[in-house]
Design a protein around this motif. Structure first.
Motif, PDB file in Angstrom:
ATOM      1  N   PRO A 199       5.072  -2.914  12.436  1.00  0.00           N
ATOM      2  CA  PRO A 199       5.655  -3.200  11.117  1.00  0.00           C
ATOM      3  C   PRO A 199       4.621  -2.991  10.019  1.00  0.00           C
ATOM      4  O   PRO A 199       3.886  -3.900   9.649  1.00  0.00           O
ATOM      5  CB  PRO A 199       6.067  -4.676  11.235  1.00  0.00           C
ATOM      6  N   ALA A 200       4.582  -1.785   9.503  1.00  0.00           N
ATOM      7  CA  ALA A 200       3.605  -1.455   8.468  1.00  0.00           C
ATOM      8  C   ALA A 200       4.278  -0.613   7.399  1.00  0.00           C
ATOM      9  O   ALA A 200       5.124   0.229   7.696  1.00  0.00           O
ATOM     10  CB  ALA A 200       2.418  -0.705   9.067  1.00  0.00           C
ATOM     11  N   GLY A 201       3.893  -0.850   6.161  1.00  0.00           N
ATOM     12  CA  GLY A 201       4.403  -0.074   5.054  1.00  0.00           C
ATOM     13  C   GLY A 201       3.694   1.262   4.945  1.00  0.00           C
ATOM     14  O   GLY A 201       2.672   1.504   5.610  1.00  0.00           O
ATOM     15  N   PRO A 202       4.200   2.154   4.103  1.00  0.00           N
ATOM     16  CA  PRO A 202       3.609   3.493   3.993  1.00  0.00           C
ATOM     17  C   PRO A 202       2.181   3.489   3.475  1.00  0.00           C
ATOM     18  O   PRO A 202       1.439   4.432   3.720  1.00  0.00           O
ATOM     19  CB  PRO A 202       4.564   4.219   3.028  1.00  0.00           C
ATOM     20  N   LEU A 203       1.783   2.437   2.754  1.00  0.00           N
ATOM     21  CA  LEU A 203       0.427   2.367   2.212  1.00  0.00           C
ATOM     22  C   LEU A 203      -0.501   1.494   3.063  1.00  0.00           C
ATOM     23  O   LEU A 203      -1.691   1.384   2.764  1.00  0.00           O
ATOM     24  CB  LEU A 203       0.457   1.836   0.771  1.00  0.00           C
ATOM     25  N   ASP A 204       0.050   0.855   4.100  1.00  0.00           N
ATOM     26  CA  ASP A 204      -0.774   0.014   4.973  1.00  0.00           C
ATOM     27  C   ASP A 204      -1.649   0.883   5.863  1.00  0.00           C
ATOM     28  O   ASP A 204      -1.263   1.978   6.274  1.00  0.00           O
ATOM     29  CB  ASP A 204       0.100  -0.880   5.843  1.00  0.00           C
ATOM     30  N   ARG A 205      -2.819   0.358   6.175  1.00  0.00           N
ATOM     31  CA  ARG A 205      -3.703   1.000   7.153  1.00  0.00           C
ATOM     32  C   ARG A 205      -3.555   0.285   8.484  1.00  0.00           C
ATOM     33  O   ARG A 205      -3.374  -0.933   8.522  1.00  0.00           O
ATOM     34  CB  ARG A 205      -5.150   0.968   6.674  1.00  0.00           C
ATOM     35  N   THR A 206      -3.657   1.054   9.561  1.00  0.00           N
ATOM     36  CA  THR A 206      -3.452   0.505  10.895  1.00  0.00           C
ATOM     37  C   THR A 206      -4.578   0.953  11.811  1.00  0.00           C
ATOM     38  O   THR A 206      -4.999   2.117  11.775  1.00  0.00           O
ATOM     39  CB  THR A 206      -2.107   0.993  11.482  1.00  0.00           C
ATOM     40  N   THR A 233      -6.160   0.067  16.016  1.00  0.00           N
ATOM     41  CA  THR A 233      -5.929  -0.618  17.287  1.00  0.00           C
ATOM     42  C   THR A 233      -7.234  -0.728  18.060  1.00  0.00           C
ATOM     43  O   THR A 233      -8.025   0.223  18.103  1.00  0.00           O
ATOM     44  CB  THR A 233      -4.885   0.143  18.132  1.00  0.00           C
ATOM     45  N   ALA A 234      -7.439  -1.887  18.656  1.00  0.00           N
ATOM     46  CA  ALA A 234      -8.590  -2.117  19.533  1.00  0.00           C
ATOM     47  C   ALA A 234      -8.102  -2.911  20.725  1.00  0.00           C
ATOM     48  O   ALA A 234      -7.760  -4.087  20.585  1.00  0.00           O
ATOM     49  CB  ALA A 234      -9.707  -2.842  18.798  1.00  0.00           C
ATOM     50  N   GLY A 235      -8.039  -2.265  21.881  1.00  0.00           N
ATOM     51  CA  GLY A 235      -7.539  -2.944  23.064  1.00  0.00           C
ATOM     52  C   GLY A 235      -6.075  -3.314  22.911  1.00  0.00           C
ATOM     53  O   GLY A 235      -5.235  -2.484  22.576  1.00  0.00           O
ATOM     54  N   ILE A 236      -5.760  -4.594  23.115  1.00  0.00           N
ATOM     55  CA  ILE A 236      -4.368  -5.046  23.047  1.00  0.00           C
ATOM     56  C   ILE A 236      -3.951  -5.417  21.634  1.00  0.00           C
ATOM     57  O   ILE A 236      -2.784  -5.728  21.387  1.00  0.00           O
ATOM     58  CB  ILE A 236      -4.150  -6.261  23.975  1.00  0.00           C
ATOM     59  N   TYR A 237      -4.877  -5.391  20.683  1.00  0.00           N
ATOM     60  CA  TYR A 237      -4.585  -5.842  19.325  1.00  0.00           C
ATOM     61  C   TYR A 237      -4.427  -4.658  18.364  1.00  0.00           C
ATOM     62  O   TYR A 237      -5.120  -3.636  18.481  1.00  0.00           O
ATOM     63  CB  TYR A 237      -5.691  -6.762  18.807  1.00  0.00           C
ATOM     64  N   THR A 238      -3.518  -4.831  17.409  1.00  0.00           N
ATOM     65  CA  THR A 238      -3.320  -3.858  16.342  1.00  0.00           C
ATOM     66  C   THR A 238      -3.439  -4.589  15.008  1.00  0.00           C
ATOM     67  O   THR A 238      -2.774  -5.601  14.783  1.00  0.00           O
ATOM     68  CB  THR A 238      -1.939  -3.189  16.444  1.00  0.00           C
ATOM     69  N   LEU A 239      -4.295  -4.078  14.152  1.00  0.00           N
ATOM     70  CA  LEU A 239      -4.536  -4.671  12.836  1.00  0.00           C
ATOM     71  C   LEU A 239      -3.896  -3.780  11.777  1.00  0.00           C
ATOM     72  O   LEU A 239      -4.058  -2.562  11.793  1.00  0.00           O
ATOM     73  CB  LEU A 239      -6.041  -4.773  12.577  1.00  0.00           C
ATOM     74  N   THR A 240      -3.143  -4.398  10.874  1.00  0.00           N
ATOM     75  CA  THR A 240      -2.643  -3.695   9.692  1.00  0.00           C
ATOM     76  C   THR A 240      -3.177  -4.422   8.463  1.00  0.00           C
ATOM     77  O   THR A 240      -3.262  -5.653   8.452  1.00  0.00           O
ATOM     78  CB  THR A 240      -1.103  -3.649   9.651  1.00  0.00           C
ATOM     79  N   TYR A 241      -3.510  -3.650   7.435  1.00  0.00           N
ATOM     80  CA  TYR A 241      -4.057  -4.285   6.232  1.00  0.00           C
ATOM     81  C   TYR A 241      -3.816  -3.383   5.028  1.00  0.00           C
ATOM     82  O   TYR A 241      -3.609  -2.169   5.150  1.00  0.00           O
ATOM     83  CB  TYR A 241      -5.547  -4.598   6.392  1.00  0.00           C
ATOM     84  N   ASN A 242      -3.832  -4.025   3.872  1.00  0.00           N
ATOM     85  CA  ASN A 242      -3.595  -3.307   2.633  1.00  0.00           C
ATOM     86  C   ASN A 242      -4.404  -3.977   1.522  1.00  0.00           C
ATOM     87  O   ASN A 242      -4.111  -5.120   1.148  1.00  0.00           O
ATOM     88  CB  ASN A 242      -2.103  -3.305   2.290  1.00  0.00           C
ATOM     89  N   HIS A 243      -5.428  -3.304   1.046  1.00  0.00           N
ATOM     90  CA  HIS A 243      -6.266  -3.882  -0.003  1.00  0.00           C
ATOM     91  C   HIS A 243      -5.497  -4.043  -1.315  1.00  0.00           C
ATOM     92  O   HIS A 243      -5.669  -5.048  -2.025  1.00  0.00           O
ATOM     93  CB  HIS A 243      -7.498  -2.998  -0.248  1.00  0.00           C
ATOM     94  N   ASP A 244      -4.662  -3.083  -1.643  1.00  0.00           N
ATOM     95  CA  ASP A 244      -3.957  -3.133  -2.919  1.00  0.00           C
ATOM     96  C   ASP A 244      -2.967  -4.289  -2.971  1.00  0.00           C
ATOM     97  O   ASP A 244      -2.839  -4.982  -3.981  1.00  0.00           O
ATOM     98  CB  ASP A 244      -3.230  -1.808  -3.169  1.00  0.00           C
ATOM     99  N   HIS A 245      -2.224  -4.496  -1.871  1.00  0.00           N
ATOM    100  CA  HIS A 245      -1.231  -5.564  -1.833  1.00  0.00           C
ATOM    101  C   HIS A 245      -1.809  -6.891  -1.350  1.00  0.00           C
ATOM    102  O   HIS A 245      -1.136  -7.922  -1.412  1.00  0.00           O
ATOM    103  CB  HIS A 245      -0.063  -5.161  -0.948  1.00  0.00           C
ATOM    104  N   GLY A 246      -3.031  -6.845  -0.820  1.00  0.00           N
ATOM    105  CA  GLY A 246      -3.704  -8.077  -0.430  1.00  0.00           C
ATOM    106  C   GLY A 246      -3.101  -8.779   0.763  1.00  0.00           C
ATOM    107  O   GLY A 246      -2.824  -9.980   0.690  1.00  0.00           O
ATOM    108  N   HIS A 247      -2.863  -8.067   1.846  1.00  0.00           N
ATOM    109  CA  HIS A 247      -2.380  -8.740   3.052  1.00  0.00           C
ATOM    110  C   HIS A 247      -2.962  -8.064   4.298  1.00  0.00           C
ATOM    111  O   HIS A 247      -3.333  -6.884   4.286  1.00  0.00           O
ATOM    112  CB  HIS A 247      -0.847  -8.762   3.129  1.00  0.00           C
TER     113      HIS A 247
END
Length: 259
Positions: A179-186, A188-202
């Protein structure tokens, strides 16, 4: 391209084509292609039988021109006779080969090939934690300073294992796609997936959940991330103190809650 007139040139080309076919048929991505190959081989066997017959005829009709290296015509004629006999025997053996290939082609033509079964079940992901605002700022700072692996390690502290998984199943925070927006960065490391967005702050962290069990009756269905996700919002709390999927209202990252 075949000349249809020069036997030595066409024989060399046929040899090269068969060598290429031997290499190409080591694997078949689509087993249905075997039927087409068998059809062409069957035609090739018929042509090869004709070639052997004609080679035998060439030896027998030209015996008077056959000599050995010492100039003995009788010995040369004997060799020509033997070669013709062996070639006719080989041609006769090809009749049986033709019948066997023809039978194999008939059986192959009755097969309805299906796609190869998948060796793995597509993994789903469960939401571990979602942070926004000031709670996310600290993690975004970690990403800028130490990289995404450090941020994943930090957020993995919110993962309570089976407790987190069950809470995600109850609340419907299980995803077929990230579940990531078009501007989110994604990342993956092992079993975990990180999504983040500096502009939207989440920031959010998800964990691979390969099980394919059906959800319990009354439980929310597995979610598929939309191509254009709606803005994040807070979700109702299931229990007063134990809901790991409600976004934190505090400014401390240590009190963040999962999706």
């Amino acid at each position: 391209m075949p000349t249809f007139q020069n036997p030595t040139a066409d024989a060399a080309e046929a040899s090269e084509a068969l060598r290429g076919l031997a290499h190409a048929t080591r694997t078949f991505e689509n087993p249905a292609d075997t039927y087409t190959v068998l059809g062409d081989l069957l035609a090739g066997v018929r042509s090869l039988r004709q070639v052997l017959d004609q080679l035998a005829t060439a030896h027998s009709t030209n015996q008077v021109r056959a000599y050995d290296d010492a100039g003995n015509q009788g010995v040369g004629a004997s060799h020509a006779f033997t070669a013709a006999a062996e070639l006719r025997q080989a041609a006769a053996l090809l009749d049986g080969m033709h019948d066997q290939v023809d039978a194999a082609m008939g059986a192959s033509g009755r097969i309805a090939w299906r796609p190869a079964p998948s060796d793995s079940v597509p993994a789903r992901r469960v939401g571990i934690v979602f942070l926004q605002g000031q709670d996310a700022d600290e993690v975004l700072a970690i990403i800028d300073r130490d990289g995404t692996d450090a941020a994943i390690e930090h957020l993995a502290g919110f993962d309570m294992g089976e407790e987190t998984t069950q809470a995600a199943l109850v609340n419907g925070y299980v995803y077929d796609t990230i579940p990531a927006g078009p501007l989110d960065r994604t990342t993956t490391a092992g079993i975990y997936t990180l999504t983040y967005n500096h502009d939207h702050g989440h920031v959010s962290l998800l964990r691979t959940h390969p099980e394919t069990r059906e959800p319990d009756a009354g439980a929310p269905a597995t979610r598929t991330a939309p191509s254009h996700p709606q803005p994040r919002r807070q979700v109702p709390v299931v229990e007063d103190e134990d809901d790991w999927f409600a976004p934190s209202q505090s400014s401390s990252v240590s009190r963040g809650r999962a999706l």
